[in-house]
Scaffold this motif. Structure first.
Motif, PDB file in Angstrom:
ATOM      1  N   THR A 282      -7.831 100.211 -90.400  1.00 41.16           N
ATOM      2  CA  THR A 282      -8.273  99.405 -89.261  1.00 41.16           C
ATOM      3  C   THR A 282      -7.183  98.428 -88.832  1.00 41.16           C
ATOM      4  OG1 THR A 282     -10.535  99.565 -90.142  1.00 41.16           O
ATOM      5  CG2 THR A 282     -10.143  97.959 -88.399  1.00 41.16           C
ATOM      6  N   LEU A 283      -6.541  97.796 -89.808  1.00 38.21           N
ATOM      7  CA  LEU A 283      -5.437  96.903 -89.485  1.00 38.21           C
ATOM      8  C   LEU A 283      -4.320  97.665 -88.776  1.00 38.21           C
ATOM      9  CD1 LEU A 283      -5.165  94.752 -92.737  1.00 38.21           C
ATOM     10  CD2 LEU A 283      -6.188  94.102 -90.549  1.00 38.21           C
ATOM     11  N   GLN A 284      -4.071  98.863 -89.239  1.00 40.02           N
ATOM     12  CA  GLN A 284      -3.033  99.699 -88.637  1.00 40.02           C
ATOM     13  C   GLN A 284      -3.344  99.980 -87.170  1.00 40.02           C
ATOM     14  OE1 GLN A 284      -2.751 103.474 -90.513  1.00 40.02           O
ATOM     15  NE2 GLN A 284      -0.825 104.038 -89.559  1.00 40.02           N
ATOM     16  N   ALA A 285      -4.618 100.250 -86.883  1.00 35.62           N
ATOM     17  CA  ALA A 285      -5.020 100.528 -85.503  1.00 35.62           C
ATOM     18  C   ALA A 285      -4.807  99.307 -84.609  1.00 35.62           C
ATOM     19  CB  ALA A 285      -6.480 100.966 -85.471  1.00 35.62           C
ATOM     20  N   LEU A 286      -5.092  98.118 -85.124  1.00 35.51           N
ATOM     21  CA  LEU A 286      -4.897  96.903 -84.334  1.00 35.51           C
ATOM     22  C   LEU A 286      -3.418  96.567 -84.189  1.00 35.51           C
ATOM     23  CD1 LEU A 286      -7.764  94.646 -85.722  1.00 35.51           C
ATOM     24  CD2 LEU A 286      -7.699  95.843 -83.542  1.00 35.51           C
ATOM     25  N   GLU A 287      -2.641  96.782 -85.232  1.00 37.44           N
ATOM     26  CA  GLU A 287      -1.205  96.504 -85.171  1.00 37.44           C
ATOM     27  C   GLU A 287      -0.496  97.379 -84.149  1.00 37.44           C
ATOM     28  OE1 GLU A 287       0.336  95.121 -89.495  1.00 37.44           O
ATOM     29  OE2 GLU A 287      -0.577  97.092 -89.409  1.00 37.44           O
TER      30      GLU A 287
END
Length: 451
Positions: A80-85
């Motif tokens: 999820t963090l990867q998607a936002l980054e």
């Protein structure tokens, strides 16, 4: 909600691109011109994101909170963090996590090299966690590295497949309307039971929608709403859009979301998420061969067979005389599956070169990289026992590279044979390669398979 199809037709996985390239993916139907026009608009937004990640995973029925459950040996929240980054225009990402999981979260950030992440302690409820994240973004906090945004996105830590387009749409709508949220059509009809357990009434499904994440707000609107919240709201509420309406009289703009916005809630959802991720990272195969492009040898038969069998995937080939330049390009395209065909050289010389290149690239930090080392055995010139003994070193080699999240196995094809038998062996080899790439099963690691 049950998971729907992956939604995106492109093979790229959710998350930031390697080597700092991000913010480039728009809807598949967008033209190059519209992409260029949209990018300045995205960067003009002063946006932060808040992820409440203090849940216990009670409905999943596992001791580990669901946001930390592993998918392909990597915690769900990391995806999820990867998607936002991936959205470079999101300046800060604030994660609200419980005190007992703070150290584990810091380890995840370091291991997977996440950027722009700040941690705050979660509250005992979802709304309290969000409020803590919003307070961290306020300008009056001492020694804070964060700045007060114009727009804040609120997203669930367990919705890993959110696309940048949806993030931008809700952020842009929030800037214009004060609040916005993603919605999806209802899958099931909503009914209201009476106190005695009988049907009281049902809602007309076509007139209602399911509220999803992400949601976005003008920061001043949602912060003011939370400051006015009652204890009952903070304890039992779940809908942020309703708070903006109730306390700030701001009607949210509703944005149609994609099927990818489903939430990992139950244990079966972990398997569905893993399946989607495997599918997305298995859309491209790179074949590395120790020959010149214009040379004809048995490895070309395998290449043609893979292209014929996998016509829905992208199959590219690289010859070792151009491997340095071409491999770097393939890696930049985020290919996670490699077939190294060894014909002209002995044992694992060329496979080792490929493995060294992959290790240096850091490609395997986020996803497991599959490498199949293919060897053609000329049993007329080399004794079978000797060849097999030499190839068994793959076990130790596989153990070594597994530490770098590279999954290595070997494939042996007997050669020469008559044309029909060779064709069948190559076809079996292509099937083995396809299975390993799609499944990424650790049971194959270090094995020498025979086609």
């Amino acid at each position: 909600m049950e998971p729907g199809p992956p939604g995106a037709t492109r093979p790229a996985e959710p998350g930031p691109r390697l080597h700092g390239e991000c913010g480039a993916d728009l809807a598949a139907s967008a033209s190059l011109l519209s992409r260029a026009e949209a990018e300045p608009q995205r960067r003009a937004l002063a946006v932060a994101a808040v992820l409440p990640a203090g849940g216990s995973g009670e409905r999943m029925g596992v001791p580990t909170p669901k946001q930390f459950c592993p998918i392909l040996e990597r915690p769900l929240i990391s995806y999820t963090l990867q998607a936002l980054e991936r959205a470079c225009w999101i300046k800060d990402i604030v994660v609200a996590v419980t005190a007992e999981n703070m150290e584990a979260m810091e380890g995840i950030i370091r291991r997977y090299q996440h950027k722009r992440i700040s941690l705050v302690e979660a509250g005992v409820t979802r709304h309290r966690s969000i409020f803590n994240g919003l307070k961290a973004l306020a300008q009056d906090q001492p020694d804070s590295k964060l700045s007060r945004p114009e727009v804040v996105i609120i997203h669930d830590a367990v919705r890993p497949f959110v696309e940048e387009d949806v993030l931008f749409q809700v952020a842009a709508a929030a800037k214009e309307h004060g609040a916005a949220g993603a919605i999806r059509p209802l899958v099931s009809t909503v009914i209201s039971p009476s106190p005695d357990g009988c049907l009281d009434h049902s809602l007309e499904r076509a007139r209602h929608r399911a509220s999803e994440m992400p949601q976005a707000f003008l920061y001043d609107v949602i912060y003011a709403a939370y400051q006015q919240c009652s204890d009952y709201d903070l304890e039992f509420g779940t809908e942020c859009l309703q708070l903006a309406l109730k306390y700030c009289h701001v009607k949210a703009k509703l944005v149609e979301g994609s099927p990818d916005l489903w939430k990992v809630t139950y244990k079966r959802d972990l398997y569905a998420a893993e399946s989607i991720i495997k599918e997305r990272i298995s859309q491209q195969i790179c074949i590395v061969m120790d020959t010149k492009e214009d040379e004809e040898h048995v490895g070309r038969h395998l290449e043609e067979m893979l292209k014929n069998e996998l016509n829905h995937l992208k199959v590219t080939s690289v010859t070792l005389c151009h491997a340095g330049r071409d491999l770097q390009q393939v890696i930049l395209e985020q290919c996670y599956s490699f077939v190294c065909v060894n014909v002209m050289t002995s044992e694992f010389e060329e496979t080792q070169k490929l493995l060294n290149t992959l290790k240096e690239s850091n490609l395997s930090i986020l996803y497991p990289v599959v490498v199949i080392s293919v060897h053609f055995l000329d049993y007329k010139s080399v004794p079978v026992d000797q060849k097999m003994e030499n190839l068994m070193q793959i076990r130790e080699l596989a153990k070594e590279v597994k530490k770098r999240n590279i999954l290595l196995c070997g494939l042996l094809i007997f050669y020469p044979q008559d044309k029909q038998k060779l064709q069948e062996s190559v076809r079996q080899g292509a099937t083995i390669i396809t299975t390993f790439i799609k499944e990424r099963n650790s049971g194959f690691i270090g094995q020498l398979l025979v086609a």
